[in-house]
Design an enzyme around this catalytic site. Structure first.
Site: not given
Length: 275
Positions: A11-12, A74, A156, A190, A192
């Protein structure tokens, strides 16, 4: 004879840990290596060429770790880089899979109105990957998209309970739902976004199904192994986990706990010189 190796998960940043958590829950018997490219996050607003190059570098770094199979956990990398890597770059005996196809293959099981909303990063929306994949598999389904550029930074920076999170989640969901009154399914496109699920549910009418990807990707991998036993046999067993980041391991460990649900130990891995 091909050497067995761990399953790589890329993942990024941290978001892929929400997918990895579900894969590990369903398939704990394998060895895994996770790589987060935190030094170059976010990917969502970068060009196709940049995301492709970054993703390819990280995938090949996982190949160097012995992985024969890499999961792109991702959406941006799956949308902007997966197809090119699969068609142009894969060494013999190596496989790379993404998170978009498992979602689009199964979307028809959740919608009755055939009106589906996609909540995603700007990069995933601009790629139109969900629209194209759903159109190919289920042409009767109409897809509406909404870019949510502030959601990843909110997650994040652990601001998921703040006023800003309430404001942007409410705003983006209302804008998406305004595009069709018959929408009955929302895809969190996504990795996240599952961390924002309580807020998303708060601002989404109760009759609308909210679809996170982790469990779908994990189920899809189980099915993939059944259909491709040669790939499964190239994955080593041992119930072990390794975590790498291209940035500060201590910072990664602190934030990874939020996404993965338990403490982890991480090491720094240089993907390219200076990163």
């Amino acid at each position: 004879m091909q050497h067995k190796g761990p399953i790589g998960v890329f993942d990024s940043g941290y978001g892929g840990l929400t997918v990895f958590k579900e894969i590990y829950k369903r398939l704990p018997q394998y060895e895994y290596v996770y790589l987060g490219d935190n030094a170059r996050v976010p990917y969502g607003n970068r060009s196709f060429e940049t995301v492709y190059e970054y993703t390819k570098e990280c995938v090949f770094k996982l190949f160097e770790q012995g992985c024969n199979l890499v999961i792109l956990a991702c959406n941006t990398a799956s949308a902007k880089a997966l197809r090119s890597i699969q068609q142009q770059d894969l060494p013999a005996g190596k496989k790379v899979l993404g998170v978009i196809r498992p979602t689009t293959e199964n979307i028809h099981l959740f919608t009755k109105s055939n009106k589906v909303g996609i909540l995603a990063t700007q990069g995933t929306v601009l790629s139109n990957s969900y629209k194209m994949e759903i159109s190919k598999m289920h042409p009767e389904i109409e897809v509406f998209q909404q870019a949510c550029p502030f959601w990843v930074p909110l997650v994040e920076n652990n601001e998921i309970h703040g006023e800003g999170a309430h404001f942007f989640v409410k705003k983006d969901i209302e804008e998406l739902l305004a595009k069709s009154p018959d929408m009955d399914t929302l895809v969190l496109a996504c990795t996240h976004y599952p961390l924002l699920l309580p807020l998303i549910e708060q601002y989404t009418p109760p009759h609308i199904h909210i679809l996170a990807q982790g469990d779908l990707v994990a189920k899809s991998l189980v099915d993939y192994f059944k259909r491709h036993p040669e790939v499964e046999q190239a994955c080593s067993k041992g119930n072990s986990l390794k975590f790498f980041t291209t940035d500060d391991p201590l910072d990664f460990e602190q934030k990874a706990n939020i996404f993965f649900g338990k403490p982890i130990k991480a090491e720094k891995l240089e993907v390219v010189r200076g990163i």
